[in-house]
Structure formats: C-alpha cells, structure tokens
Design a protein around this motif. Sequence first.
Motif, PDB file in Angstrom:
ATOM      1  N   VAL A 130       9.364  -5.766  -3.427  1.00 38.64           N
ATOM      2  CA  VAL A 130       8.063  -5.889  -2.756  1.00 38.64           C
ATOM      3  C   VAL A 130       7.147  -4.737  -3.175  1.00 38.64           C
ATOM      4  O   VAL A 130       5.960  -4.943  -3.451  1.00 38.64           O
ATOM      5  N   GLN A 131       7.690  -3.538  -3.269  1.00 41.92           N
ATOM      6  CA  GLN A 131       6.891  -2.387  -3.679  1.00 41.92           C
ATOM      7  C   GLN A 131       6.418  -2.526  -5.124  1.00 41.92           C
ATOM      8  O   GLN A 131       5.283  -2.172  -5.449  1.00 41.92           O
ATOM      9  N   THR A 132       7.270  -3.068  -5.969  1.00 44.65           N
ATOM     10  CA  THR A 132       6.876  -3.274  -7.361  1.00 44.65           C
ATOM     11  C   THR A 132       5.772  -4.313  -7.456  1.00 44.65           C
ATOM     12  O   THR A 132       4.817  -4.148  -8.219  1.00 44.65           O
ATOM     13  N   GLN A 133       5.867  -5.379  -6.660  1.00 47.93           N
ATOM     14  CA  GLN A 133       4.819  -6.401  -6.660  1.00 47.93           C
ATOM     15  C   GLN A 133       3.506  -5.812  -6.155  1.00 47.93           C
ATOM     16  O   GLN A 133       2.440  -6.097  -6.711  1.00 47.93           O
ATOM     17  N   ALA A 134       3.560  -4.983  -5.123  1.00 46.20           N
ATOM     18  CA  ALA A 134       2.341  -4.344  -4.598  1.00 46.20           C
ATOM     19  C   ALA A 134       1.739  -3.407  -5.651  1.00 46.20           C
ATOM     20  O   ALA A 134       0.512  -3.364  -5.823  1.00 46.20           O
ATOM     21  N   ALA A 135       2.583  -2.672  -6.359  1.00 42.31           N
ATOM     22  CA  ALA A 135       2.093  -1.786  -7.417  1.00 42.31           C
ATOM     23  C   ALA A 135       1.466  -2.596  -8.547  1.00 42.31           C
ATOM     24  O   ALA A 135       0.461  -2.186  -9.137  1.00 42.31           O
TER      25      ALA A 135
ATOM     26  N   SER B 129      15.469 -21.105  -5.592  1.00 38.70           N
ATOM     27  CA  SER B 129      14.182 -21.611  -6.043  1.00 38.70           C
ATOM     28  C   SER B 129      13.306 -20.445  -6.492  1.00 38.70           C
ATOM     29  O   SER B 129      12.493 -19.925  -5.718  1.00 38.70           O
ATOM     30  N   VAL B 130      13.460 -20.050  -7.730  1.00 40.84           N
ATOM     31  CA  VAL B 130      12.767 -18.867  -8.230  1.00 40.84           C
ATOM     32  C   VAL B 130      11.241 -19.019  -8.218  1.00 40.84           C
ATOM     33  O   VAL B 130      10.541 -18.121  -7.749  1.00 40.84           O
ATOM     34  N   PRO B 131      10.673 -20.131  -8.691  1.00 37.23           N
ATOM     35  CA  PRO B 131       9.201 -20.223  -8.664  1.00 37.23           C
ATOM     36  C   PRO B 131       8.614 -20.103  -7.253  1.00 37.23           C
ATOM     37  O   PRO B 131       7.618 -19.403  -7.052  1.00 37.23           O
ATOM     38  N   ALA B 132       9.228 -20.754  -6.292  1.00 37.73           N
ATOM     39  CA  ALA B 132       8.738 -20.671  -4.916  1.00 37.73           C
ATOM     40  C   ALA B 132       8.907 -19.259  -4.369  1.00 37.73           C
ATOM     41  O   ALA B 132       8.021 -18.748  -3.663  1.00 37.73           O
TER      42      ALA B 132
ATOM     43  N   ARG C 247       8.935 -16.471  -6.108  1.00 40.73           N
ATOM     44  CA  ARG C 247       7.946 -15.590  -6.752  1.00 40.73           C
ATOM     45  C   ARG C 247       6.586 -15.716  -6.074  1.00 40.73           C
ATOM     46  O   ARG C 247       5.889 -14.729  -5.857  1.00 40.73           O
ATOM     47  N   MET C 248       6.205 -16.929  -5.734  1.00 48.83           N
ATOM     48  CA  MET C 248       4.923 -17.134  -5.056  1.00 48.83           C
ATOM     49  C   MET C 248       4.949 -16.504  -3.668  1.00 48.83           C
ATOM     50  O   MET C 248       3.979 -15.855  -3.251  1.00 48.83           O
TER      51      MET C 248
ATOM     52  N   ALA D 294       3.310  -9.499  -0.608  1.00 47.54           N
ATOM     53  CA  ALA D 294       2.736  -8.228  -1.065  1.00 47.54           C
ATOM     54  C   ALA D 294       1.246  -8.160  -0.744  1.00 47.54           C
ATOM     55  O   ALA D 294       0.748  -7.114  -0.293  1.00 47.54           O
ATOM     56  N   ARG D 295       0.538  -9.244  -0.954  1.00 46.48           N
ATOM     57  CA  ARG D 295      -0.903  -9.262  -0.635  1.00 46.48           C
ATOM     58  C   ARG D 295      -1.141  -9.114   0.860  1.00 46.48           C
ATOM     59  O   ARG D 295      -2.072  -8.426   1.283  1.00 46.48           O
ATOM     60  N   ALA D 296      -0.308  -9.761   1.677  1.00 48.84           N
ATOM     61  CA  ALA D 296      -0.458  -9.660   3.130  1.00 48.84           C
ATOM     62  C   ALA D 296      -0.201  -8.231   3.604  1.00 48.84           C
ATOM     63  O   ALA D 296      -0.919  -7.722   4.474  1.00 48.84           O
ATOM     64  N   ARG D 297       0.796  -7.580   3.032  1.00 48.93           N
ATOM     65  CA  ARG D 297       1.072  -6.185   3.403  1.00 48.93           C
ATOM     66  C   ARG D 297      -0.063  -5.267   2.980  1.00 48.93           C
ATOM     67  O   ARG D 297      -0.435  -4.342   3.711  1.00 48.93           O
ATOM     68  N   GLU D 298      -0.645  -5.512   1.818  1.00 49.33           N
ATOM     69  CA  GLU D 298      -1.779  -4.708   1.363  1.00 49.33           C
ATOM     70  C   GLU D 298      -2.973  -4.899   2.292  1.00 49.33           C
ATOM     71  O   GLU D 298      -3.648  -3.936   2.645  1.00 49.33           O
TER      72      GLU D 298
END
Length: 78
Positions: A11-16, A57-60, A62-63, A69-73
């Motif tokens: 999650v931190q990597t996605q936010a970064a 379900s990797v694609p789901a 990933r989304m 990450a966007r919600a946490r930001e």
Amino acid sequence: MDATSFPDDLVQTQAAFHATYAALAAPHRGDTTALRRRLLRLSVRLWWHPYWDTTPSVPAARMELRQLARAREAARAA
C-alpha cells in the motif's frame, strides 16, 4: 476482497507511486529524470511484489489497491 489483506509495504509503495506520478505531471518540473527513474523503480516493486502470487484475481486486486491508496491519500489530505 478485503482491503485490509494488502501488506502495508504494498500500500505504501502504491501511494508513493501516485505521489511520484503527480509530481511528474506537475508543470514546470526540472527534475523529471529522477522522477521517471523513481516511477520505474516503484512500478517494478508493485508489479513483482510477492503478494500477487497469493491472490486469485490479480487484476481486480490491483484495481482495489489503487483505490485504497487513493482513499488513504484523500483521508490524509482532509
């Protein structure tokens, strides 16, 4: 999928990744080379994270990770 099942480092990597992408998209940036390299490193970390070997379900997933990450930001900004 339960949003809490994502590892914190993922999650931190996605936010970064989002923050770096936004910085790269900002007008009049002089350090675009460094930002592009950081974006590439982060995308490799995201793509090859061991978590993806455990989810059906990797694609789901990933989304959902991107949305989380966007919600946490957004929550931090508020």
